[in-house]
Design an enzyme around this catalytic site. Structure first.
Site, short mmCIF file in Angstrom:
data_model
loop_
_atom_site.label_atom_id
_atom_site.label_comp_id
_atom_site.label_asym_id
_atom_site.label_seq_id
_atom_site.Cartn_x
_atom_site.Cartn_y
_atom_site.Cartn_z
N CYS A 98 19.49 -1.75 34.61
CA CYS A 98 20.70 -1.75 33.78
C CYS A 98 20.49 -2.46 32.45
O CYS A 98 20.40 -1.83 31.40
CB CYS A 98 21.87 -2.37 34.54
SG CYS A 98 22.40 -1.42 35.97
N THR A 133 19.59 6.87 35.45
CA THR A 133 19.42 7.32 34.06
C THR A 133 18.42 6.39 33.38
O THR A 133 18.81 5.40 32.76
CB THR A 133 20.75 7.33 33.30
OG1 THR A 133 21.49 6.13 33.61
CG2 THR A 133 21.58 8.53 33.68
#
Length: 426
Positions: free
Chosen positions: A265, A90
Site C-alpha cells: 500500500c 494493483t
C-alpha cells in the site's frame, strides 16, 4: 438474499468474504488453485482469518441460497451471483507505473459472467477514474451489456491493515460509492450490514477512488519527513527517537517514526496518484520527493552499517551480517514489496555474506520472490554485523548480543533495542 462473489482471496478478499458469508450466500473465487485448496482445508496462510472462523463459514455446495462461503476456481460457479466484489492487487511495474493487469483480467472475467441488474464493486486501490474509464469498458465489451442500463458499479476501497487484530475489516469505517444514486445507496447498505464501524457514502466513484489513494500518500509523506529528520539528526549526533518523544508531548504532534516503507500500500499507492496527475499535465513534486526519500532508506541503512563496521576495523569483504526480518511489517507473514531487500542487496554489493532470519515469513515465498534462503538457526554463528529490520515479538525477546562478534556492530532500524547496546539506529 442476493448471492455475492468475491474475486481474489488474498489479504483483502478473504476477510471480506468470510464476514459477508456470516449473513449472505458468498462465492469466494480465485485463479490460484493452491490458495483455494489451502483455504478449503480450513487454514489461511496469511493469518488474516482465524481458522475457526473460516471453517465455521465454509459450505460444500455452490448453490447456497442462505448464508455460507463456497470457495472455487470454476467460472461456472459464480455465474448466478448478483453482486461481484473485486479485491485483486494493483501493483506497479519496474518503472514505477501502475500495473492494472490483475484488474483488467478480473474485469475480463466479469464480462463473461455479469448479467442484467448485477452490481460490480471494486475494492482495489486505483487512481481516480480507473473504475469507469479502464475497467467498466472491458466488462461492456465482453458482456455486450450497457453500463448503468444493464449493469451497475460501485467502489469501496479496502482498508485492511495486514497483521492488525484490532483494526479488522468490520472495525474500520468503510467508504462506499455507486454509479447512480440508487446503486450508491444499495452498496452503502450492503457494507453497512457487516461493518460495525459504519460507512461513509461518497458522492461519486471518483471521489471514493481519490480518497483511498491519498490516505496512503499522506502516510508516505509523513514518514518521509521523519526519515529526513533522522538523516539530519544523525549528522548532528542527536538521537532521533529522543527528539520525536520530546516533540510528541505536544497534543497535535503526529507520532510517525522513521523506517523502511514497504508493503502493498504505502510504498505503491502514491505512484497511482502521481501517474494520474502527470497524465493531466501536473508534476506532483512533494509526493514524488517523499517517494524518492523513502525508497532510498534501505541503501542508507546498508551504508551506515558498513561505516560502523569499518570504524570497528571489520574487513567488509566477506564480513558476515545477520538481518533479522524480511516481512514488510512486524508480526505478519506479508513479504510483498518489503524494502528490507534493499538493505540485503546493498550489503551484498559491498561483498558481505548476508544471512536472513524471519520466523513469520514463508520460506518458499521468500525464495520465489527474493531468491533468498531463510536461515532457521543462528545459534552457532557469530556475526560482524546484525541488522534488526523488523520488530517481530520474537526479536524483542531475543538477546541479540549473543550473536555478535566482539568487534561486531548492531544496527536497530526499528529502535526497539536498548540504545546502550546498539551501535546505530534510525
Amino acid at each position: 438474499m442476493k448471492k455475492i462473489t468475491v474475486i481474489g482471496l488474498g489479504y483483502v478478499g478473504l476477510p471480506l468474504a468470510v464476514e459477508f458469508a456470516k449473513k449472505y450466500p458468498v462465492i469466494g473465487f480465485d485463479i490460484n488453485q493452491k490458495r483455494v485448496k489451502e483455504l478449503n482445508s480450513g487454514h489461511d496462510a496469511t493469518l488474516e482469518v482465524d481458522d475457526k472462523d473460516l471453517l465455521a463459514t465454509l459450505v460444500n455446495n455452490s448453490q447456497i441460497s442462505e448464508k455460507g462461503l463456497y470457495l472455487s476456481t470454476n467460472l461456472e460457479d459464480i455465474k448466478d451471483s448478483k453482486i461481484y466484489i473485486v479485491t485483486v492487487p494493483t501493483p506497479i511495474d519496474a518503472y514505477k507505473r501502475p500495473d492494472l493487469t490483475p484488474l483488467i483480467k478480473a474485469s475480463g472475467t466479469l464480462g463473461k459472467v455479469v448479467g442484467k441488474g448485477d452490481i460490480v464493486i471494486y475494492e482495489s486501490t486505483v487512481y481516480p477514474g480507473a473504475t469507469e474509464e479502464d475497467c467498466i469498458p472491458i466488462i461492456e465489451k465482453i458482456s455486450g451489456l450497457k453500463f448503468n442500463v444493464d449493469f451497475y458499479a460501485g467502489y469501496s476501497p479496502e482498508r485492511i491493515n495486514p497483521g492488525d487484530k484490532v483494526h479488522t475489516v468490520t472495525n474500520i469505517k468503510k467508504v462506499t460509492s455507486g454509479s447512480t444514486p440508487e446503486i450508491a445507496e444499495e452498496v452503502d447498505q450492503l457494507y453497512k450490514s457487516i461493518i460495525v464501524a459504519g460507512t461513509h457514502k461518497a458522492s461519486s466513484i471518483k471521489v471514493a477512488e481519490a480518497a483511498k489513494v491519498i490516505e496512503n500518500s499522506q502516510r508516505d509523506i509523513n514518514i518521509a519527513f521523519v526519515n529526513e529528520l533522522s538523516v539530519i539528526f544523525n549528522k548532528l549526533n542527536i538521537d532521533t527517537l529522543e527528539v520525536l518523544e520530546a516533540a510528541g508531548t505536544k497534543w497535535n504532534f503526529l507520532p510517525f517514526r522513521p523506517g523502511l516503507v514497504g508493503g502493498h500500500c504505502i510504498g505503491i499507492d502514491p505512484y497511482y496518484l502521481t501517474h494520474k496527475a502527470q497524465s493531466v499535465g501536473y508534476n506532483p513534486e512533494i509526493i514524488l520527493a517523499g517517494r524518492r526519500l523513502n525508497d532510498s532508506m534501505g541503501f542508507r541503512v546498508a551504508g551506515d552499517v558498513v561505516k560502523l563496521m569499518i570504524k570497528k576495523n571489520v574487513r567488509i569483504t566477506d564480513a558476515k551480517v545477520l538481518v533479522l526480518g524480511i516481512t514488510f511489517k512486524e508480526n505478519c507473514p506479508d513479504i510483498r514489496n518489503s524494502r528490507v531487500i534493499d538493505v540485503i542487496e546493498e550489503l551484498k554489493s559491498y561483498g558481505c555474506h548476508v544471512d536472513v532470519c524471519d520466523p513469520w515469513a514463508d520460506k518458499e515465498e521468500v525464495k520465489e520472490e527474493y531468491k533468498i534462503d531463510l536461515n532457521d538457526k543462528v545459534e552457532s554463528q557469530l556475526y560482524d554485523g546484525i541488522v534488526l529490520a523488523v520488530a517481530h515479538n520474537e526479536f524483542k525477546e531475543m538477546d541479540i548480543t549473543r550473536f555478535k562478534k566482539k568487534s561486531g556492530i548492531i544496527f536497530d532500524i526499528k529502535s526497539i533495542i536498548d540504545k546502550k547496546i546498539v551501535d546505530g539506529r534510525l
